[in-house]
Design an enzyme around this catalytic site. Structure first.
Site, short mmCIF file in Angstrom:
data_model
loop_
_atom_site.label_atom_id
_atom_site.label_comp_id
_atom_site.label_asym_id
_atom_site.label_seq_id
_atom_site.Cartn_x
_atom_site.Cartn_y
_atom_site.Cartn_z
N LYS A 139 29.20 4.40 19.99
CA LYS A 139 29.95 4.19 18.46
C LYS A 139 30.84 3.38 18.62
O LYS A 139 31.32 2.53 17.55
CB LYS A 139 30.49 5.50 18.23
CG LYS A 139 29.55 6.69 18.03
CD LYS A 139 30.07 7.96 17.39
CE LYS A 139 28.70 8.77 17.08
NZ LYS A 139 27.85 9.16 18.35
C1 LIG Z 1 26.44 9.82 18.17
C2 LIG Z 1 25.58 9.86 19.45
C3 LIG Z 1 24.40 9.77 19.44
C4 LIG Z 1 23.52 9.81 18.19
O1 LIG Z 1 23.53 9.15 17.28
P1 LIG Z 1 23.14 9.11 15.81
O2 LIG Z 1 23.24 7.63 15.33
O3 LIG Z 1 24.01 9.96 15.06
O4 LIG Z 1 21.76 9.34 15.82
C5 LIG Z 1 23.57 10.05 20.62
N1 LIG Z 1 24.24 9.84 21.61
C6 LIG Z 1 25.58 9.54 21.80
C7 LIG Z 1 26.31 9.49 22.96
C8 LIG Z 1 26.43 9.69 20.69
O5 LIG Z 1 27.74 9.80 20.84
#
Ligand SMILES: *Cc1c(COP(=O)(O)O)cnc(C)c1O
Length: 495
Positions: A111
């Site tokens: 993120k």
């Molecule tokens: C948020 C997240 C995901 C999922 O990603 P999306 O964009 O919500 O599909 C997968 N792995 C990690 C470590 C995350 O923080």
């Protein structure tokens, strides 16, 4: 470049779309058309560094931003904030299996790729649409998003950020990541209750007329940093284009040659960014959508019926424990050939019945683009152990789900095209599950000891942002009831 809503025809520029976050009709903002990357541009981009590639992709979508604005945004986001100059290295772990490591940022999860850039995009956009106004970012978090948003917005001019987390609903590590956050514009508080209580509290405050008035008097406005904001999507498109450039640059594929992409999926944001890269001309063949036991997307891709009426499972890949994938609405819009009425109808059904079924022609298209698969915690754990034993590569639980599903796909189809697998978190962020996968006899009994033991057992390095955590001062100690959240916000904004 013009944007519309998935539920109604609009014509907006990117600055409006980024400041608003979500459309008033409840729909999500999508580009009306997709810019194309010519072969000539791709070959030039292959020689560029990550920041140059980011500027190139951003300038195609954010046509109302000047080149100088885009330059400032990208530079601010990716200079000195990630472990290496390349924020998204592509590591070939086995022949044809390339892990796109998206977790070298300040909070050790993917993120950061978007949330380091979003504050710059948002403040630049707000300066165009409402000069002088302060944007107040309100977040309810179950762990990862809160810290990534705090880190991205800390000390960014003309912003304030307020994060609420459930007192007993986050891991000790996640809690410490948030309570030690520095920055003059940040506020963090625990709330008594669970994540839903935090989320409901935030939603109520967003809708509260008195609060809106209070903010307006201070020339402030609420905004959101959650994953449905197009400003979070566009930075994610960049790394798929960049991965393609790296495959070419390192000779792993030739320009124009197709490859597959596998993404561990929750809210469908990350995989949608890969779809958008494909729409721009990146030659992605199959999109492999990997889920954990909350396999609502696997069923959807296999049957055409989306049904959230099912038990919710808590897994070792918590960021994918999601039963409503909000970004899927954008995919439905594109697959239906921009049919707003159809999308609005499906979303209404989802709200009232918790389920919907897409028409047969849409299902055909969906299955042409996607493969859906899932695995449970035990299988993910076995994948972590196997990858470490065979390749000496340590991955986290979310990435393990992706690797496992990718291997299922290869077994089932025999398709051995090169694949880019999104690696979404540092293994140290989920040390407990990763340690027990590689060392079933592990002795450590708390998260911090587990991090140390994981490093000893595997001979890998603890990422600096996690290594220093224990010694940092706790700056945010408050814990409020849901009814006190508004008061907490008013106090902070009056300071
Ligand atoms: C948020 C997240 C995901 C999922 O990603 P999306 O964009 O919500 O599909 C997968 N792995 C990690 C470590 C995350 O923080």
């Amino acid at each position: 470049m013009q944007f519309t809503s998935t539920r109604r025809t609009l014509s907006l520029e990117s600055a409006q779309v980024i400041t608003k976050g979500i459309s008033e009709d409840g729909g999500l903002f999508v580009p009306r058309t997709f810019p194309r990357l010519s072969d000539e541009l791709i070959s030039r981009m292959a020689a560029m560094d990550y920041q140059e590639r980011a500027k190139t992709v951003l300038s195609l979508f954010l046509t109302d931003f000047t080149a100088a604005e885009i330059e400032r945004c990208v530079k601010g986001a990716y200079t000195g904030t990630f472990e290496n100059d390349d924020p998204a290295p592509l590591v070939e772990v086995a022949p044809g299996m390339n892990l796109l490591e998206l977790w070298h940022g300040p909070t050790c999860a993917f993120k950061d790729m978007a949330l380091q850039l979003l504050p710059y995009l948002l403040t630049t956009a707000a300066a165009k649409t409402a000069p002088g106004r302060t944007m107040v970012i309100l977040v309810a978090t179950s762990g990862d998003t809160g810290k990534a948003a705090l880190d991205g917005f800390a000390d960014v001019e003309n912003t304030r950020i307020i994060v609420f987390y459930p007192q007993d609903g986050v891991s000790p590590m996640q809690k410490l990541q948030m309570t030690t956050q520095t920055g003059g514009n940040v506020a963090v508080s625990a709330i008594y209750g669970n994540f839903d209580d935090a989320q409901t509290g935030v939603k109520n405050i967003f809708a509260d007329a008195d609060m809106k008035k209070f903010l307006a008097e201070k020339n402030m406005e609420f905004s959101s940093a959650n994953s449905i904001n197009f400003g979070r999507l566009v930075p994610q498109i960049v790394y798929y284009v960049s991965a393609y450039c790296d495959l070419i640059r390192t000779g792993r594929i030739k320009a124009g040659e197709t490859f597959n992409v596998t993404v561990p999926t929750g809210n469908f944001g990350n995989i949608l960014a890969a779809v958008y890269a494909k729409y721009m001309g990146v030659p992605i063949a199959k999109l492999i959508c990997a889920s954990n036991r909350n396999n609502v997307l696997t069923d959807f891709i296999r049957t055409g019926t989306y049904d959230r009426n099912r038990p919710f499972h808590t897994t070792t890949s918590p960021s994918m424990d999601i039963l409503i994938s909000s970004n899927l609405e954008r995919m439905l819009y594109h697959l239906s050939g921009n049919d707003e009425e159809l999308v609005a109808g499906l979303m209404k059904q989802l709200k009232s019945d918790g389920r919907y079924t897409i028409p047969a022609d849409m299902l055909t298209k969906l299955q042409q683009e996607f493969y859906g698969g899932f695995c449970d915690d035990r299988a993910a754990s076995a994948t972590i152990a196997e990858l470490f034993r065979q390749r000496h590569y340590l991955c986290d639980t979310h990435t393990a789900v992706a690797v496992n599903v990718y291997e299922q796909y290869v077994r089932e189809t025999g398709d051995r095209k090169p694949c880019v697998i999104a690696s979404t978190a540092s293994p140290y962020k989920f040390a407990k599950a990763v340690l027990s996968a590689v060392e079933p006899e592990a002795a450590a009994d708390n998260e911090f000891a587990m991090v140390d033991e994981l490093s000893e057992v595997t001979g890998t390095k603890i990422p600096a942002p996690l290594a220093n955590l224990k010694d940092r001062a706790v700056l945010h100690k408050s814990c409020v009831k849901q009814a006190e959240m508004a008061g907490f916000i008013r106090d902070f904004l009056s300071r």
